[in-house]
Enzyme design. Structure first.
Site, PDB file in Angstrom:
ATOM      1  N   ASP A   1      45.578  38.455  37.851  1.00 51.40           N
ATOM      2  CA  ASP A   1      44.930  38.750  36.568  1.00 51.40           C
ATOM      3  C   ASP A   1      44.880  37.558  35.625  1.00 51.40           C
ATOM      4  O   ASP A   1      45.656  36.614  35.717  1.00 51.40           O
ATOM      5  CB  ASP A   1      45.641  39.920  35.872  1.00 51.40           C
ATOM      6  CG  ASP A   1      47.123  39.655  35.629  1.00 51.40           C
ATOM      7  OD1 ASP A   1      47.777  39.065  36.515  1.00 51.40           O
ATOM      8  OD2 ASP A   1      47.625  40.031  34.554  1.00 51.40           O
TER       9      ASP A   1
ATOM     10  N   GLU B   1      49.848  41.411  36.077  1.00 49.13           N
ATOM     11  CA  GLU B   1      51.201  40.962  35.705  1.00 49.13           C
ATOM     12  C   GLU B   1      51.371  40.908  34.200  1.00 49.13           C
ATOM     13  O   GLU B   1      52.448  41.168  33.679  1.00 49.13           O
ATOM     14  CB  GLU B   1      51.477  39.576  36.311  1.00 49.13           C
ATOM     15  CG  GLU B   1      52.916  39.110  36.156  1.00 49.13           C
ATOM     16  CD  GLU B   1      53.244  38.538  34.790  1.00 49.13           C
ATOM     17  OE1 GLU B   1      54.366  38.750  34.308  1.00 49.13           O
ATOM     18  OE2 GLU B   1      52.366  37.877  34.187  1.00 49.13           O
TER      19      GLU B   1
END
Length: 391
Positions: A78, A135
């Site tokens: 991400d 995350e």
């Protein structure tokens, strides 16, 4: 593998993958294109690929020999909700979204390690390549553990790395014990009677209460926690009121707590609640606290740290491996995976010194591509150290 010419041979290709991922960033649990790119590369290397594990996660399996031991290597997919200002040729094409933490680099590095391990083998057992979504903030690692990733793909240890500005370029830093802090967040709402600003005796004042709370909350760290146990309590937001001539009925105070001792989570919640209720009582207000437990601390067990250090020695030599350094008060949801497996380690790879706005989560952050071969070698050496070697 210190002098692994195979790593040098694919470094430019891996950097190209990194730039491609960087230009097309996606936020947590939305990494569909990134996941498809990763899955496609892993299939091309001949790995068994699973995309039905947890949200947008990708898991690749590489088996060699007949051994039953296994190790997981993890990277993140991400990006962050940041408008890029770095000015690089491969800059984000998505307004307001940027790979400002290096997850593009970590994913590309892990892909490079997968490619070379698939081509060369040299181990007996199974390597599980975990590409984790979300995350940042929303806890994709916690969700993957909850969705049973390690029940479906059991491993003996799990390892991850993160580029780290401020650590000398190409050095590897890994320590036994805490490496990253836990994070909890809190939201406190003071509420009472609003009133005209010229007639304060007709109402309550949640703004004054919020100010008292901010001052009093500083005693949580300074007077209720052992000074040999590092901790931080920061108030980060105060919201209340809309007009200059009206004292509002409600004010919200938000903040965060960081610490390495997981037991301080309960302590901080209890202390914040006690202070909030006391302040509210003094001001004749109601107080409502929402305390949110976030990521636990990343604490490297000694046996996992030993593997990570040995892999670093193989990759960069003893003069560039750091084992004694201050841990960070930043947080990482790799903690959920490390806690679930019980063995492994989290390491930093030094990215060198950077200027203002160029550090992690800065809008001018640029991943240092010079550390790509170091990361590939480290991941490959972890496999060599964690699994039986086949010559």
């Amino acid at each position: 593998m210190t002098a692994n010419d195979r790593v040098a041979g694919i470094t430019d290709e891996v950097i190209g993958w990194r730039h491609r991922i960087h230009a097309d960033p996606e936020l947590g649990f939305q990494e569909h294109r990134t996941a498809a790119f990763v899955a496609g590369r892993l299939r091309g290397f001949g790995l068994e690929v699973h995309t039905d594990v947890s949200a947008t996660a990708v898991v690749g399996l590489l088996r060699r020999g007949t051994g039953g031991r296994s190790v997981a290597l993890r990277a993140e997919l991400d990006a962050l909700p940041i408008q890029e200002a770095a000015g690089v040729p491969y800059a984000s094409r998505t307004p307001g979204v940027m790979h400002a933490c290096g997850h593009d680099g970590h994913s590309a590095i892990l892909l490079g390690a997968a490619k070379l391990l698939a081509e060369g083998g040299g181990f007996d057992g199974t390597v599980v390549f975990v590409f984790q979504p979300a995350e940042e903030v929303v806890g994709g690692g916690r969700r993957m553990v909850g969705d049973g990733v390690f029940e479906r793909f059991p491993v003996d240890a799990v390892f991850a790395l993160h580029n780290w500005p401020g650590v000398p370029e190409g050095h590897i830093a890994v320590r036994t014990g805490p490496q990253m802090a836990a994070v909890d967040d809190f939201e406190l709402r003071f509420s009472g009677r609003g009133c005209h600003a010229a007639m304060p005796h007709l109402g309550d004042d949640p703004i004054l209460a919020a100010a008292d709370f901010v001052a009093a909350a500083q005693r949580v760290v300074s007077r209720s926690i052992d000074p040999l146990k590092p901790a931080v309590l920061s108030v980060t937001q105060i919201h209340g009121g809309r007009f200059n001539n009206f004292v509002p009925t409600e004010v919200t105070v938000e903040g965060t707590c960081r610490f390495y001792d997981a037991g301080l989570s309960d302590h901080c919640e209890a202390e914040i609640r006690r202070i909030a209720e006391g302040v509210a009582a003094v001001h004749g207000l109601a107080a409502a606290l929402t305390y949110k437990r976030g990521y636990p601390p990343v604490v490297n067990p000694a046996d996992g740290a030993d593997v990570a250090v040995a892999a670093g020695l193989d990759a960069v030599g003893s003069e560039r491996v750091l084992t004694e350094f201050p841990p960070s008060m930043g947080c990482e949801d790799f903690a959920f995976m490390l806690n679930a497996v019980g063995r492994g380690a989290y390491a930093w790879i030094g990215a060198g010194e950077v200027g203002p706005g160029q550090g992690l989560h800065g809008d001018r952050y640029v991943f240092n591509d010079a550390v790509v071969p170091v990361g590939i070698r480290w991941f490959m050496n972890v496999v060599q150290r964690a699994l039986p070697v086949v010559r």
